[in-house]
Motif scaffolding. Structure first.
Motif, short mmCIF file in Angstrom:
data_model
loop_
_atom_site.label_atom_id
_atom_site.label_comp_id
_atom_site.label_asym_id
_atom_site.label_seq_id
_atom_site.Cartn_x
_atom_site.Cartn_y
_atom_site.Cartn_z
N VAL A 1 -3.65 -14.75 -6.79
CA VAL A 1 -4.82 -13.93 -7.08
C VAL A 1 -5.23 -13.21 -5.81
CG1 VAL A 1 -7.23 -13.99 -7.86
CG2 VAL A 1 -5.57 -15.60 -8.81
N ARG A 2 -5.51 -11.94 -5.94
CA ARG A 2 -5.94 -11.17 -4.77
C ARG A 2 -7.43 -11.35 -4.56
NH1 ARG A 2 -3.05 -5.30 -5.60
NH2 ARG A 2 -1.03 -6.08 -6.21
N ASN A 3 -7.80 -11.89 -3.42
CA ASN A 3 -9.21 -12.04 -3.10
C ASN A 3 -9.69 -10.81 -2.35
OD1 ASN A 3 -9.43 -14.58 -4.21
ND2 ASN A 3 -8.82 -15.60 -2.32
N VAL A 4 -10.83 -10.33 -2.75
CA VAL A 4 -11.42 -9.16 -2.10
C VAL A 4 -12.26 -9.65 -0.94
CG1 VAL A 4 -12.88 -7.14 -2.45
CG2 VAL A 4 -11.49 -7.99 -4.33
N PRO A 5 -11.96 -9.23 0.30
CA PRO A 5 -12.75 -9.70 1.44
C PRO A 5 -14.19 -9.18 1.37
CG PRO A 5 -11.19 -8.01 2.13
CD PRO A 5 -10.90 -8.31 0.69
N SER A 14 -20.91 -14.75 1.46
CA SER A 14 -20.06 -14.73 0.27
C SER A 14 -20.60 -13.70 -0.72
CB SER A 14 -20.03 -16.11 -0.39
OG SER A 14 -21.30 -16.43 -0.91
N TRP A 15 -19.74 -13.31 -1.66
CA TRP A 15 -20.16 -12.34 -2.68
C TRP A 15 -21.34 -12.86 -3.49
CZ3 TRP A 15 -18.70 -7.57 -2.36
CH2 TRP A 15 -17.46 -7.22 -1.83
N GLU A 16 -21.41 -14.20 -3.66
CA GLU A 16 -22.47 -14.80 -4.48
C GLU A 16 -23.79 -14.92 -3.73
OE1 GLU A 16 -19.46 -16.17 -3.95
OE2 GLU A 16 -18.51 -16.01 -5.92
N PRO A 47 -18.54 -11.82 -7.30
CA PRO A 47 -17.41 -11.07 -6.72
C PRO A 47 -17.07 -9.87 -7.59
CG PRO A 47 -16.89 -13.42 -6.87
CD PRO A 47 -18.17 -13.21 -7.61
N ARG A 88 -14.85 -7.08 -9.63
CA ARG A 88 -13.64 -7.18 -10.44
C ARG A 88 -13.07 -5.80 -10.67
NH1 ARG A 88 -14.56 -12.33 -12.41
NH2 ARG A 88 -15.84 -12.95 -13.87
N TRP A 101 -10.98 -2.59 -6.97
CA TRP A 101 -11.30 -3.54 -5.91
C TRP A 101 -10.06 -4.21 -5.36
CZ3 TRP A 101 -15.88 -3.64 -3.62
CH2 TRP A 101 -16.94 -3.04 -4.29
N THR A 102 -9.06 -4.47 -6.22
CA THR A 102 -7.88 -5.19 -5.76
C THR A 102 -6.82 -4.26 -5.18
OG1 THR A 102 -6.96 -5.16 -7.99
CG2 THR A 102 -8.17 -7.13 -7.33
#
Length: 165
Positions: A65-69, A106-108, A139, A141, A145-146
């Motif tokens: 899974v690609r995590n978005v920094p 964090s995104w959250e 985060p 989606r 974004w990816t």
């Protein structure tokens, strides 16, 4: 000039330069799906359309899974440059749970915030202020974004990026 590269299953992979896209097409590793209405490129054996979107001839396995920094620019973009508390134009970001109290980057825990709300809130939580967030931070989606480089998307890319969302 930039070109969107699609995997063999029409999944957006990357944005590459026009030259790199043309090399992939010339080496028959990709085919042109959408082209730019401009003069064609003349090769030694044939002419090529100027690619706007290309698709790879073979499927490329994308690992994990690609995590978005998390970045300041990303948080502002995710929130549409609107304050998470009052809805006005935002130029800063705010930690919902302040860093001094263990809040993470964090995104959250990050939201876009106008300068006034950021200064008034200070080192407190929204609950202590009696404030409510307009939306829960999460985060981002979607393909925009990816896939790096799609912030300034070409209008011809829209149908392919929408498939990834």
């Amino acid at each position: 000039m930039r070109t969107l590269v699609l995997n063999a299953g029409y999944e957006p992979l990357a944005v590459v330069s026009f030259k790199r896209a043309l090399v992939l097409v010339m080496n028959e590793k990709a085919t042109v799906v959408e082209h730019v209405e401009a003069e064609p490129v003349w090769g030694t054996r044939r002419t090529y359309d100027r690619p706007a979107v290309i698709i790879l001839t073979r499927y490329v396995r994308v690992p994990g899974v690609r995590n978005v920094p998390v970045t300041r620019r990303g948080v502002l973009r995710r929130d549409g440059h609107r304050c998470g508390y009052c809805g006005k134009s935002a130029a800063t970001i705010d930690h919902v749970l302040p860093r001094s109290r263990g809040g993470a980057d964090s995104w959250e825990n990050l939201v876009a915030c106008c300068l006034r709300c950021n200064n008034v809130k200070g080192d407190r939580t929204p609950q202590e202020m009696g404030w409510e967030l307009r939306y829960p931070p999460a985060p981002p989606r979607g393909g925009q974004w990816t896939v790096r480089g799609t912030e300034r998307a070409d209008p011809r890319w829209e149908p392919y990026l929408a498939l990834a969302a």
